[in-house]
Scaffold this active site. Structure first.
Site, PDB file in Angstrom:
ATOM      1  N   CYS A   1       0.829  -1.210   0.000  1.00  0.00           N
ATOM      2  CA  CYS A   1       0.000   0.000   0.000  1.00  0.00           C
ATOM      3  C   CYS A   1       0.859   1.254   0.000  1.00  0.00           C
ATOM      4  O   CYS A   1       0.510   2.260  -0.611  1.00  0.00           O
ATOM      5  CB  CYS A   1      -0.918   0.010   1.217  1.00  0.00           C
ATOM      6  SG  CYS A   1      -0.045   0.239   2.784  1.00  0.00           S
TER       7      CYS A   1
ATOM      8  N   HIS B   1      -2.595   1.351   6.824  1.00  0.00           N
ATOM      9  CA  HIS B   1      -2.808   1.335   5.379  1.00  0.00           C
ATOM     10  C   HIS B   1      -2.550   2.726   4.805  1.00  0.00           C
ATOM     11  O   HIS B   1      -2.872   3.721   5.437  1.00  0.00           O
ATOM     12  CB  HIS B   1      -4.237   0.883   5.092  1.00  0.00           C
ATOM     13  CG  HIS B   1      -4.526   0.595   3.658  1.00  0.00           C
ATOM     14  ND1 HIS B   1      -3.739  -0.241   2.893  1.00  0.00           N
ATOM     15  CD2 HIS B   1      -5.509   1.044   2.826  1.00  0.00           C
ATOM     16  CE1 HIS B   1      -4.239  -0.301   1.660  1.00  0.00           C
ATOM     17  NE2 HIS B   1      -5.302   0.475   1.595  1.00  0.00           N
TER      18      HIS B   1
ATOM     19  N   ASN C   1      -8.129   4.273  -3.299  1.00  0.00           N
ATOM     20  CA  ASN C   1      -7.514   3.098  -2.683  1.00  0.00           C
ATOM     21  C   ASN C   1      -6.820   2.269  -3.770  1.00  0.00           C
ATOM     22  O   ASN C   1      -6.924   2.582  -4.960  1.00  0.00           O
ATOM     23  CB  ASN C   1      -8.588   2.294  -1.944  1.00  0.00           C
ATOM     24  CG  ASN C   1      -8.014   1.365  -0.888  1.00  0.00           C
ATOM     25  OD1 ASN C   1      -6.793   1.212  -0.762  1.00  0.00           O
ATOM     26  ND2 ASN C   1      -8.890   0.734  -0.128  1.00  0.00           N
TER      27      ASN C   1
END
Ligand SMILES: *[C@@H]1O[C@H](CO)[C@@H](O)[C@H](O)[C@H]1NC(C)=O
Ligand SMILES: *[C@@H]1O[C@H](CO)[C@@H](O)[C@H](O)[C@H]1NC(C)=O
Ligand SMILES: *[C@@H]1O[C@H](CO)[C@@H](O)[C@H](O)[C@H]1NC(C)=O
Length: 420
Positions: free
Chosen positions: A144, A281, A297
Site C-alpha cells: 500500500c 494502510h 484506494n
C-alpha cells in the site's frame, strides 16, 4: 412479488446486493437456501475454487460478514456496506492487502501556517484536473505504501509537466528495500526517495506490477519521468486543517487504520468512531468538499465506491490525519509524450448539511446557503445518499429525499412547507 424480485437479483449477480434493499437482504439472510445461492454466486464471481474444509471455513466467514453488513445497513450511519471480495476472507488474508510499516516513520515534518477561514477553497478535485490515474490493485502484497506514494507522485508530475503518467509501483516495491520484502510493509517516503536514488521511474506498462518483491530492475527500463526529478518527500503536521490546506495544492498520501467497516465500505461518507490505534494502510487523497475527503484506494475498482472512499470532514477517527505527505519535484523541462489514461471516476455528491446549526431563515446568507443545501432546499435531483434510505444514490429524481424533506411537485427535495 417481492420474493421473485429477490431471486432475479440473485441470479443476475451477487453484486446486485448493493442495489438490493435492506428488507430483501434480510430475507436472503433468513433463508438458508437463498443464502447458499448467494454464496455460490459470490464464489463464481470471485473465481473461488475451494473445496471441502476450506470452503466451509470461507462460508462461515462469509455468513459472519454478511450479518455484520446487514446490521450496519439497518443502523443510521452515513455510509453503506456490502459484500465485496473481502467477504469470505480470514483476518489474516485481509491484512495481507495492507502494508504500512509505521516503525519506518522518521518524521520530517513541515509546519504549515494556520490559514484564515475562507482563504482555502471550499472544494478541490484533482480528478477534475486530470491528475489522477485509474484505480490500481496491490493484490495480496503489503505494498500500500508504494501505491499511496505513487498517487502523489503522479499528481505532482502532472502539475509540473502537464502530462499524466501511470508510473510503476513495481519499481518502488523492488528498489526501496534491497534487504527485505517490500510486500511485508513499507513507508511512503522510502518509496518516493528510492525514485530519487534511481534517478528514473518506469511507467507501469514497462515495469509491470507482480505483487511480489524482486530484484531492482529500474536500470534496465525506459525512463518515463523525463520532465522532472524527485527532490524530496514532505510530511505534514497532524490536523485536518493542514491536510485540507495541502490538498488544495496537490494530491497527498494519507494513512488510515483499516477496520472491518472499512473493508466492507461501498458508498456514502465513512465516519467510523471506533477507538483505533495506529494507521495500517496508505492511500492517496485526491479531492475534498465541505463534507468529505475523497480517497483513492489500491484494491481495484471492485472495492468500495468504484475503488474510492469518502472520508468525513470534521472527523479525526482512524488516525486519518496522522501521517500525511507529498512528493516534491524539480522541473527538468518538457515531457512531450501524450498523457496516459486518467481515472473515469466522478463522485456522486451526497447532498448533506455540513454546518451543525442550519436554519432556513438564514439561507439568504451565502455561507449558510452553501453549507446547508438540505435545509435551504438545494438538493435537486439527489436522493441524499445519506445511508439511511437504502439507496445507491444513482437514481436521480425518483429516489428518497434527505430526512426531514419531501419531494415537491417540481421534483426538488425541500422541507414540506417550502414546497410552494
Ligand atoms: C519495518 O521497518 C523497520 C525499520 O526500517 C524494519 O526494521 C522492519 O524490518 C520493518 N518490518 C517489516 C515487517 O518489514
Ligand atoms: C517519450 O518520448 C520520447 C521522445 O519522443 C521517447 O524517446 C520516449 O521513449 C517516450 N517515453 C515514453 C514513456 O513513452
Ligand atoms: C431573502 O431574500 C429575498 C430576496 O432578496 C427577500 O425577499 C427575503 O425577504 C429574504 N429573506 C430573509 C429571511 O431575509
Amino acid at each position: 412479488m417481492i420474493r421473485l424480485t429477490i431471486i432475479a437479483a440473485l441470479v443476475s449477480a451477487a453484486a446486485a446486493l448493493a442495489a438490493m434493499d435492506d428488507a430483501a437482504f434480510d430475507s436472503v439472510l433468513e433463508s438458508p437456501q437463498e443464502f447458499g445461492r448467494l454464496f455460490e454466486d459470490f464464489e463464481r464471481e470471485n473465481h473461488r475454487g475451494n473445496s471441502g474444509g476450506e470452503r466451509a471455513m470461507r462460508f462461515r466467514a462469509f455468513a459472519k460478514h454478511a450479518k455484520e453488513i446487514a446490521q450496519h445497513n439497518h443502523g443510521s450511519y452515513s455510509w453503506r456496506e456490502g459484500l465485496n471480495f473481502f467477504a469470505d476472507m480470514s483476518d489474516e488474508e485481509r491484512v495481507s492487502h495492507l502494508g504500512l510499516n509505521v516503525t519506518n516513520a522518521v518524521r520530517n515534518v513541515v509546519r504549515l501556517e494556520k490559514r484564515q477561514e475562507g482563504s482555502v477553497p471550499s472544494r478541490k478535485s484533482w480528478i477534475d484536473e486530470g491528475a489522477v490515474t485509474p484505480v490500481k490493485d496491490q493484490g495480496s502484497c503489503g505494498s500500500c505504501w508504494a501505491f499511496g506514494a505513487m498517487g502523489t507522485l503522479e499528481g505532482v508530475y502532472k502539475q509540473a509537466t502537464g502530462v499524466l503518467r501511470n508510473f510503476a509501483e513495481q519499481q518502488m516495491l523492488d528498489c526501496s528495500y534491497p534487504s527485505r520484502d517490500g510486500c511485508g510493509g513499507g513507508w511512503m517516503r522510502d518509496g518516493v526517495l528510492s525514485v530519487r536514488d534511481a534517478g528514473q521511474l518506469a511507467s507501469a506498462v514497462d515495469y509491470v506490477y507482480e505483487a511480489r518483491d524482486s530484484e531492482c530492475r529500474a536500470a534496465g527500463k525506459r525512463n518515463s519521468m523525463v520532465g522532472a526529478d524527485v527532490e524530496n518527500y514532505v510530511e505534514l503536521e497532524e490536523g485536518e486543517e493542514y491536510t485540507i490546506q495541502a490538498l488544495a495544492i496537490r494530491p497527498l498520501t494519507v494513512t488510515i487504520h483499516v477496520l472491518d467497516t472499512f473493508f466492507a465500505y461501498t458508498t456514502g461518507i465513512y465516519r467510523d468512531t471506533t477507538q483505533t490505534s495506529f494507521p495500517n494502510h496508505a492511500l492517496t487523497a485526491v479531492a475534498y468538499t465541505e463534507a468529505y475527503v475523497l480517497v483513492k484506494n489500491s484494491w481495484s475498482a471492485s472495492w468500495g465506491d468504484r475503488g474510492y472512499i469518502k472520508i468525513a470532514r470534521n472527523y479525526n477517527g482512524c488516525s486519518f490525519h496522522r501521517f500525511v505527505g507529498y512528493a516534491v519535484l524539480t522541473n527538468l523541462g518538457d515531457d512531450t509524450n501524450e498523457s496516459d489514461a486518467a481515472t473515469d471516476y466522478t463522485p456522486d455528491d451526497p447532498c448533506v448539511d455540513t454546518f451543525s446549526a442550519c436554519r432556513e431563515d438564514w439561507c439568504n446568507f451565502t455561507l449558510i446557503n452553501e453549507r446547508c443545501p438540505v435545509t435551504c432546499g438545494r438538493c435537486e435531483g439527489d436522493d441524499g445518499d445519506d445511508g439511511d434510505d437504502g439507496d445507491d444514490g444513482d437514481d436521480g429524481d425518483d429516489g428518497a429525499c434527505p430526512s426531514g424533506t419531501i419531494r415537491c411537485d417540481d421534483g426538488v427535495c425541500r422541507h414540506e412547507h417550502m414546497c410552494h
